[in-house]
Each structure stands twice: as C-alpha cells, then as structure tokens.
Scaffold this motif. Structure first.
Motif, PDB file in Angstrom:
ATOM      1  N   SER A  82       0.873  -1.275   0.164  1.00 20.29           N
ATOM      2  CA  SER A  82      -0.012   0.015  -0.125  1.00 20.29           C
ATOM      3  C   SER A  82       0.701   1.340  -0.131  1.00 20.29           C
ATOM      4  N   ARG A 100     -10.030   2.777  -7.800  1.00 23.47           N
ATOM      5  CA  ARG A 100     -10.255   1.271  -7.676  1.00 23.47           C
ATOM      6  C   ARG A 100     -10.368   0.762  -8.944  1.00 23.47           C
ATOM      7  N   THR A 127      -7.037  -1.828  -5.464  1.00 27.44           N
ATOM      8  CA  THR A 127      -8.003  -2.701  -4.868  1.00 27.44           C
ATOM      9  C   THR A 127      -8.946  -1.801  -3.899  1.00 27.44           C
ATOM     10  N   SER A 128      -8.372  -0.943  -3.000  1.00 30.40           N
ATOM     11  CA  SER A 128      -9.071  -0.003  -2.472  1.00 30.40           C
ATOM     12  C   SER A 128      -8.337   1.170  -2.269  1.00 30.40           C
ATOM     13  N   GLN A 129      -9.315   2.246  -1.806  1.00 30.11           N
ATOM     14  CA  GLN A 129      -9.008   3.841  -1.335  1.00 30.11           C
ATOM     15  C   GLN A 129      -9.580   3.850   0.138  1.00 30.11           C
ATOM     16  N   ALA A 130      -8.639   3.413   0.978  1.00 27.45           N
ATOM     17  CA  ALA A 130      -9.373   3.337   2.493  1.00 27.45           C
ATOM     18  C   ALA A 130      -8.977   4.777   3.005  1.00 27.45           C
TER      19      ALA A 130
END
Length: 163
Positions: A82, A100, A127-130
C-alpha cells in the motif's frame, strides 16, 4: 584472504526516492523514458508505505538416505502493499489518480530518477482507497494494491530523451 565488501554510500530516503504511477509499460523489464515520463510522480504526497518487496518460499527435499533435509527455492510472492497519501479537504487528491480497479505500474526509483541507477517495476491493480481516520493526525488515504505478476527488480533507469 577474501575481498571485503565495498562500503555502501548510505542515504536518507526522503527527497531522494521517487515513486511513479505509470498506466502503461509495454515491457516491465525495460520501460522507456517516454513511458516513465507519461506517468505521475507520487512521491510528493506519499506519507507512508508498506510492503513492496518480494520473498521466496523454500521447499523441503528430504531423502531417505540422510537425516538432513535440504531445501530448494520455491514460489516467489509479493507482500500485501500500500501507499498512504495526504487527503485534500476538497477531495482533489490521490483518489482522482488511483481509482479502484485501475491497472498499471508502480515504479520505485529508490536512489532517485538517475539514469543508469536501478528501479523496481510492480504491475498492480488498485484494490481500495481506504480513508485513514485518526483523531490527532492529518487526514490520509491508503491506496491498497494487488501485485498482479512478478515485479521487475533492479531494472536500469533509461536516460532522458535528448532534445
């Protein structure tokens, strides 16, 4: 007598290491300067990173004729990875670049964008934008990626195009 290892020229990563997002690279083992220049430099907004290394498993190869069990190299895997960026109050930040399901390449130039130095090229899917939510810290966005094939490591950085 064995030859001693040459002393390293140590450095502090900040303001030297470059991280690029490059949407398209035809050959990850030999990116062109034009492909790299078409990317987006992420370094200026990276607040943290995790992963971004490969590891090799080992496979035991026991034999009845010995009590010792030797091993051979096995599968190569990449750690979950990440990049964490600073969030902008107006939402105009990394979320506009690394959406994403975006596919492309994260390029690490650990010693800077210096021709003849080396870089690592990681093929990835976002896979994600946390959203990192902490009480006493500036707002951040953690972009998590899946590394989709074996990274190209220690690839020589190409020279800049001559005008």
């Amino acid at each position: 007598m064995a030859t001693p290892l040459q002393a390293s020229v140590r450095y502090y990563r900040r303001a030297i290491t470059k991280v690029l997002w490059v949407p398209t690279i035809a050959n990850k083992n030999a990116p062109t300067r034009a492909e790299l220049d078409a990317g987006t430099e992420l370094s200026v907004e990276v607040g943290a990173m995790a992963g971004w290394q490969t590891t090799s498993e080992t496979v035991p190869t026991p034999a009845l004729g010995s009590r010792f069990t030797p091993v051979v190299g096995g599968a190569i895997t990449a750690a979950d990875s990440s990049l964490t960026f600073w969030a902008s109050k107006d939402g105009d930040d990394i979320r506009q670049v690394l959406v994403r399901e975006a596919t492309g390449f994260v390029v690490w130039m650990d010693e800077g964008d210096v021709p003849a130095q080396t870089m690592d090229v990681f093929p990835v899917t976002v896979t994600s934008q946390a959203k990192v939510r902490e009480l006493d810290a500036a707002a951040q966005i953690m972009i998590q990626v899946a590394i989709t094939s074996e990274p190209a490591e220690n690839v020589v950085i190409p020279a800049a195009a001559t005008p």
